[in-house]
Design a protein around this motif. Structure first.
Motif, mmCIF file in Angstrom:
data_model
loop_
_atom_site.group_PDB
_atom_site.id
_atom_site.type_symbol
_atom_site.label_atom_id
_atom_site.label_comp_id
_atom_site.label_asym_id
_atom_site.label_seq_id
_atom_site.Cartn_x
_atom_site.Cartn_y
_atom_site.Cartn_z
ATOM 1 N N HIS A 62 -2.771 9.041 -7.048
ATOM 2 C CA HIS A 62 -2.322 8.795 -8.409
ATOM 3 C C HIS A 62 -2.225 10.123 -9.141
ATOM 4 O O HIS A 62 -3.182 10.891 -9.162
ATOM 5 N N TYR A 63 -1.086 10.389 -9.742
ATOM 6 C CA TYR A 63 -0.852 11.686 -10.372
ATOM 7 C C TYR A 63 -0.862 11.629 -11.898
ATOM 8 O O TYR A 63 -0.973 12.664 -12.549
ATOM 9 N N LEU A 64 -0.711 10.453 -12.465
ATOM 10 C CA LEU A 64 -0.533 10.312 -13.899
ATOM 11 C C LEU A 64 -1.760 9.687 -14.551
ATOM 12 O O LEU A 64 -2.421 8.820 -13.966
ATOM 13 N N GLU A 65 -2.035 10.106 -15.789
ATOM 14 C CA GLU A 65 -3.227 9.610 -16.477
ATOM 15 C C GLU A 65 -3.251 8.095 -16.605
ATOM 16 O O GLU A 65 -4.300 7.466 -16.439
ATOM 17 N N TRP B 294 -9.265 14.505 -10.699
ATOM 18 C CA TRP B 294 -9.931 15.435 -11.619
ATOM 19 C C TRP B 294 -8.874 15.986 -12.561
ATOM 20 O O TRP B 294 -7.828 16.466 -12.117
ATOM 21 N N PHE B 295 -9.165 15.903 -13.837
ATOM 22 C CA PHE B 295 -8.297 16.447 -14.868
ATOM 23 C C PHE B 295 -9.092 17.487 -15.654
ATOM 24 O O PHE B 295 -10.310 17.534 -15.597
ATOM 25 N N ALA C 274 -12.343 24.919 -19.410
ATOM 26 C CA ALA C 274 -11.854 23.636 -19.917
ATOM 27 C C ALA C 274 -12.961 22.600 -19.811
ATOM 28 O O ALA C 274 -13.994 22.837 -19.179
ATOM 29 N N VAL C 275 -12.708 21.459 -20.414
ATOM 30 C CA VAL C 275 -13.533 20.286 -20.151
ATOM 31 C C VAL C 275 -12.898 19.560 -18.968
ATOM 32 O O VAL C 275 -11.703 19.267 -18.988
ATOM 33 N N GLU D 246 -4.498 18.043 -18.175
ATOM 34 C CA GLU D 246 -3.656 18.207 -17.005
ATOM 35 C C GLU D 246 -4.399 17.800 -15.742
ATOM 36 O O GLU D 246 -5.628 17.874 -15.664
ATOM 37 N N LEU D 247 -3.639 17.384 -14.767
ATOM 38 C CA LEU D 247 -4.210 17.017 -13.475
ATOM 39 C C LEU D 247 -4.562 18.268 -12.697
ATOM 40 O O LEU D 247 -3.742 19.163 -12.527
ATOM 41 N N VAL D 248 -5.785 18.313 -12.222
ATOM 42 C CA VAL D 248 -6.236 19.417 -11.378
ATOM 43 C C VAL D 248 -5.992 19.076 -9.912
ATOM 44 O O VAL D 248 -5.494 19.879 -9.133
#
Length: 123
Positions: free
Chosen positions: A104-107, A33-34, A89-90, A43-45
């Motif tokens: 996975h931490y990166l977009e 979830w971002f 936020a969206v 940003e990563l939630v």
């Protein structure tokens, strides 16, 4: 995989709760979830691995948000409690297309994205 549909966003007062859902069209693996607030970078939630054993939360939401998944329904959830105006936020869910068992931490590690759902927290 391929299509992700988020739901559950809306307007809530500070201190309230919302639960976001992300339904996938097929089997999913690691999910995340971002969120993106106006004028800020996405940003990563938090994120969850394929079987739900491993989870990660950003410091800003730790202790307030919970990620869970129901693989039988190909759905991931984000339970948000004690919401603050800065949570506005969206929110986007994302799915990885590989069978890596971790997080996975990166977009760029995510292959599929939902359309986003607006969460607005009033003070």
């Amino acid at each position: 995989q391929g299509q992700l549909v988020e739901s559950g966003g809306g307007l809530v007062q500070a201190g309230g709760s919302l639960r976001l859902s992300c339904a996938a069209s097929g089997r999913t693996y690691a999910m995340g979830w971002f969120r993106q607030a106006p004028g800020k970078e996405r940003e990563l939630v938090g994120c969850i691995n394929w079987n739900g054993v491993s989870r990660y939360y950003a410091d800003s939401v730790k202790g307030r948000f919970t990620i869970s998944r129901d693989n039988a329904k190909n759905t991931v959830y984000l339970q948000m409690n004690s919401l603050k105006p800065e949570d506005t936020a969206v929110y986007y869910c994302a799915a990885a297309g590989d069978i890596y068992s971790g997080l996975h931490y990166l977009e760029h590690e995510y292959d599929y994205w939902g359309q986003g759902t607006q969460v607005t927290v009033s003070s």
